[in-house]
Design an enzyme around this catalytic site. Sequence first.
Site, mmCIF file in Angstrom:
data_model
loop_
_atom_site.group_PDB
_atom_site.id
_atom_site.type_symbol
_atom_site.label_atom_id
_atom_site.label_comp_id
_atom_site.label_asym_id
_atom_site.label_seq_id
_atom_site.Cartn_x
_atom_site.Cartn_y
_atom_site.Cartn_z
ATOM 1 C CB CYS A 126 -0.767 0.217 1.231
ATOM 2 S SG CYS A 126 -2.349 -1.711 1.959
HETATM 3 O O1 KQY Z 1 -4.167 -0.144 2.081
HETATM 4 C C1 KQY Z 1 -4.152 0.666 1.639
HETATM 5 N N1 KQY Z 1 -4.218 0.697 0.852
HETATM 6 C C2 KQY Z 1 -4.095 2.006 2.280
HETATM 7 C C3 KQY Z 1 -5.587 2.168 3.644
HETATM 8 C C4 KQY Z 1 -4.806 3.206 3.929
HETATM 9 C C5 KQY Z 1 -5.732 3.152 5.326
HETATM 10 C C6 KQY Z 1 -5.864 5.249 6.548
HETATM 11 N N2 KQY Z 1 -6.009 4.753 7.479
#
Ligand code: KQY
Length: 369
Positions: A355
């Site tokens: 992520c």
């Molecule tokens: O997992 C993701 N691609 C982003 C997670 C975002 C979490 C925001 N608190």
Amino acid sequence: MRILKTVPAEDGFFMPAEFAPHSGCIMIFPHRRDSWQNGAYAARKAFAEVIGIISQSEEVTVCARFDDYDSARGMLPERVRVVEMESDDSWARDVAPTFVTNGRELRGIDWGFNAWGGLEDGLYFPWDKDNKMARKLCDLMRVDVYDKRDFVLEGGSIHSDGEGTILTTEACLLSRGRNPALTKEEIEEELKRCLGARKVIWLPSGIYQDETNEHVDNICAFTAPAEVVLAWTDDENDPQYVLSKSCLDVLEHSTDAAGRPIRVHKLPLPAPVTITAEECDGLDDMNGEPTRIPGERLAASYVNFYISNRNVICPQFGDPRDADALRILQELFPDRKVEGVYARDILIGGGNIHCITQQIPAVDNGVHI
Ligand code: KQY
């Protein structure tokens, strides 16, 4: 930089697989004090470790806010480029462009971003700085950008095999906070047109408690054409079991765009990871409310790895299964060295190594970012 209103697939562009060669990787230096405890200090160290490994085989560009530029520059290796850019949070997978290519030229897609659900069930407000990053990054890289801000999508909600197949989850893409006016068929058509794909495999769900409405990149990933890893637990009492099993059922009955059956490798999940009271104490409130509560289960998964040119970088949680995950991935990626990074301090923010990264596919036009 041209802002294009045409359709990538009709222009001959497609999204390559992550395991295809990269020319670089984009990341964002963490800063949000209600996402990352203690002023993001521990998260910065974990990000720096990930950046250190990726930058051994890719050009890494790290975006840092004005206030964080000196910290980022001081913590990161000289070979890493740090550029000043405003952001609301630090999830490059979701706010940097999705890159497509025709083999000679690279272009970016600038999707609409609304913090994983906007006013319906989004995770923060405002999100306008994040929403502007993809276009700014294309400008910085001198690549043309497709304007798809009318379609809400995050990079973590799609995987491509580079050969016409897209993986996604119904839980995320059909959620009410993204594109509520579109039917499933219309969303699928949009994915095919934008990503140059012929087939979309819809997994029902993702990881339990995943606050992105269950992004695919936390539960399932291509390791090769027609081969995936799936986050798995044998514990039928774990709420994750039915979610993983529903995905397995779909995958076992699916073929990819080339007509091949999908080979599924189960990647064990760590034992449930929960946030401690001390960690919660280190997080700022958001609008007067805590963003996490002690004992809350976090969406931990080894599937949230990044495939760089020379490595596979896999989250570690201090769990006995950490080593199993590394071993399984090493067997699946014999040409890369699998490295583990202790990632609890990334996970506290709500995502993991995949992520926080966005790969830039290599094209043979000699242009580098
Ligand atoms: O997992 C993701 N691609 C982003 C997670 C975002 C979490 C925001 N608190």
